[in-house]
Design a protein around this motif. Sequence first.
Motif, PDB file in Angstrom:
ATOM      1  N   ASN A 279       0.795  -1.294  -0.082  1.00 10.72           N
ATOM      2  CA  ASN A 279       0.085   0.144   0.008  1.00 10.72           C
ATOM      3  C   ASN A 279       0.720   1.353   0.020  1.00 10.72           C
ATOM      4  N   ALA A 280       2.088   1.146  -0.218  1.00 11.27           N
ATOM      5  CA  ALA A 280       3.108   2.469  -0.092  1.00 11.27           C
ATOM      6  C   ALA A 280       3.355   3.045  -1.343  1.00 11.27           C
ATOM      7  N   ASP A 281       2.578   2.729  -2.409  1.00 11.81           N
ATOM      8  CA  ASP A 281       2.653   3.327  -3.677  1.00 11.81           C
ATOM      9  C   ASP A 281       4.009   3.142  -4.416  1.00 11.81           C
ATOM     10  N   GLY A 282       4.691   1.909  -4.115  1.00  8.72           N
ATOM     11  CA  GLY A 282       6.018   1.537  -4.741  1.00  8.72           C
ATOM     12  C   GLY A 282       7.150   2.078  -3.851  1.00  8.72           C
ATOM     13  N   ALA A 283       6.789   2.792  -2.946  1.00  9.46           N
ATOM     14  CA  ALA A 283       7.959   3.364  -1.933  1.00  9.46           C
ATOM     15  C   ALA A 283       8.737   2.133  -1.194  1.00  9.46           C
ATOM     16  N   ILE A 284      10.067   2.261  -1.231  1.00  7.84           N
ATOM     17  CA  ILE A 284      10.507   1.364  -0.467  1.00  7.84           C
ATOM     18  C   ILE A 284      11.165   1.698   0.930  1.00  7.84           C
ATOM     19  N   ASP A 285      10.564   1.027   1.979  1.00  6.69           N
ATOM     20  CA  ASP A 285      10.975   1.786   3.345  1.00  6.69           C
ATOM     21  C   ASP A 285      12.221   0.706   3.873  1.00  6.69           C
ATOM     22  N   LEU A 286      13.405   0.972   3.897  1.00  7.23           N
ATOM     23  CA  LEU A 286      14.201   0.195   4.189  1.00  7.23           C
ATOM     24  C   LEU A 286      14.173  -0.362   5.637  1.00  7.23           C
ATOM     25  N   LYS A 287      13.553   0.318   6.569  1.00  7.52           N
ATOM     26  CA  LYS A 287      13.320  -0.181   7.764  1.00  7.52           C
ATOM     27  C   LYS A 287      12.381  -1.429   8.065  1.00  7.52           C
ATOM     28  N   LEU A 288      11.514  -1.095   7.079  1.00  5.19           N
ATOM     29  CA  LEU A 288      10.343  -2.272   7.161  1.00  5.19           C
ATOM     30  C   LEU A 288      10.820  -3.387   6.535  1.00  5.19           C
ATOM     31  N   VAL A 289      11.699  -3.297   5.281  1.00  8.62           N
ATOM     32  CA  VAL A 289      12.418  -4.452   4.859  1.00  8.62           C
ATOM     33  C   VAL A 289      13.340  -5.113   5.556  1.00  8.62           C
ATOM     34  N   ARG A 290      13.914  -4.501   6.610  1.00 10.00           N
ATOM     35  CA  ARG A 290      14.903  -5.143   7.444  1.00 10.00           C
ATOM     36  C   ARG A 290      14.237  -5.875   8.572  1.00 10.00           C
ATOM     37  N   ALA A 291      13.034  -5.223   9.212  1.00  7.22           N
ATOM     38  CA  ALA A 291      12.124  -5.864  10.129  1.00  7.22           C
ATOM     39  C   ALA A 291      11.510  -7.145   9.570  1.00  7.22           C
ATOM     40  N   GLN A 292      11.058  -6.762   8.316  1.00  7.75           N
ATOM     41  CA  GLN A 292      10.528  -8.189   7.434  1.00  7.75           C
ATOM     42  C   GLN A 292      11.457  -9.395   7.388  1.00  7.75           C
ATOM     43  N   ASP A 293      12.569  -9.009   6.906  1.00 10.97           N
ATOM     44  CA  ASP A 293      13.726 -10.083   6.874  1.00 10.97           C
ATOM     45  C   ASP A 293      13.970 -10.574   8.334  1.00 10.97           C
ATOM     46  N   LYS A 294      13.918  -9.719   9.345  1.00  8.12           N
ATOM     47  CA  LYS A 294      14.342 -10.357  10.529  1.00  8.12           C
ATOM     48  C   LYS A 294      13.219 -11.230  10.984  1.00  8.12           C
ATOM     49  N   SER A 295      12.002 -10.968  10.869  1.00 12.12           N
ATOM     50  CA  SER A 295      10.939 -11.729  11.110  1.00 12.12           C
ATOM     51  C   SER A 295      10.754 -13.130  10.374  1.00 12.12           C
ATOM     52  N   MET A 296      11.227 -13.080   9.100  1.00 15.23           N
ATOM     53  CA  MET A 296      11.308 -14.318   8.305  1.00 15.23           C
ATOM     54  C   MET A 296      12.271 -15.128   8.912  1.00 15.23           C
ATOM     55  N   GLN A 297      13.512 -14.661   8.952  1.00 15.77           N
ATOM     56  CA  GLN A 297      14.643 -15.590   9.775  1.00 15.77           C
ATOM     57  C   GLN A 297      14.021 -16.046  11.273  1.00 15.77           C
ATOM     58  N   THR A 298      13.263 -15.369  11.887  1.00 15.25           N
ATOM     59  CA  THR A 298      12.888 -15.858  13.329  1.00 15.25           C
ATOM     60  C   THR A 298      11.812 -17.001  12.808  1.00 15.25           C
ATOM     61  N   ALA A 299      10.874 -16.649  12.050  1.00 10.85           N
ATOM     62  CA  ALA A 299      10.019 -17.762  11.679  1.00 10.85           C
ATOM     63  C   ALA A 299      10.509 -18.882  11.195  1.00 10.85           C
ATOM     64  N   ARG A 300      11.503 -18.892  10.287  1.00  8.66           N
ATOM     65  CA  ARG A 300      12.031 -20.074   9.753  1.00  8.66           C
ATOM     66  C   ARG A 300      12.847 -20.976  10.887  1.00  8.66           C
ATOM     67  N   GLN A 301      13.566 -20.186  11.742  1.00  6.80           N
ATOM     68  CA  GLN A 301      14.373 -20.681  12.722  1.00  6.80           C
ATOM     69  C   GLN A 301      13.072 -21.490  13.751  1.00  6.80           C
ATOM     70  N   LEU A 302      11.839 -20.810  14.059  1.00  4.67           N
ATOM     71  CA  LEU A 302      10.717 -21.524  14.743  1.00  4.67           C
ATOM     72  C   LEU A 302      10.357 -22.544  14.113  1.00  4.67           C
TER      73      LEU A 302
END
Length: 100
Positions: free
Chosen positions: A47-70
């Motif tokens: 919903n961000a009209d194509g804008a990339i928020d690097l803070k969100l990208v990093r948070a998403q990546d960290k959440s993906m790593q955590t989810a994979r480990q669990l």
Amino acid sequence: MFAKAEWHRVMPRLIDDRIITKADLGGVEDFCLARGLVREIDAIMRNADGAIDLKLVRAQDKSMQTARQLAAEYGLSPTSRTRVGGRDDDDDDTNPLDIR
């Protein structure tokens, strides 16, 4: 919303396969929260009209790593499913999450 949907998706299988006990519920909850956050961040970024928020990208990546480990802890990935076995209880009528 996304975490709750993940809980409803994985819990029946974990219970049916007798993978978890009451002591594991916190870890499964953490998995669901991490997966929910991945999905929530995805929805925000769509919903961000194509804008990339690097803070969100990093948070998403960290959440993906955590989810994979669990997920690996509870046999929720194809590789870990071969390593995680069900419980060896003979009583099929006993629910491992029965808290009576």
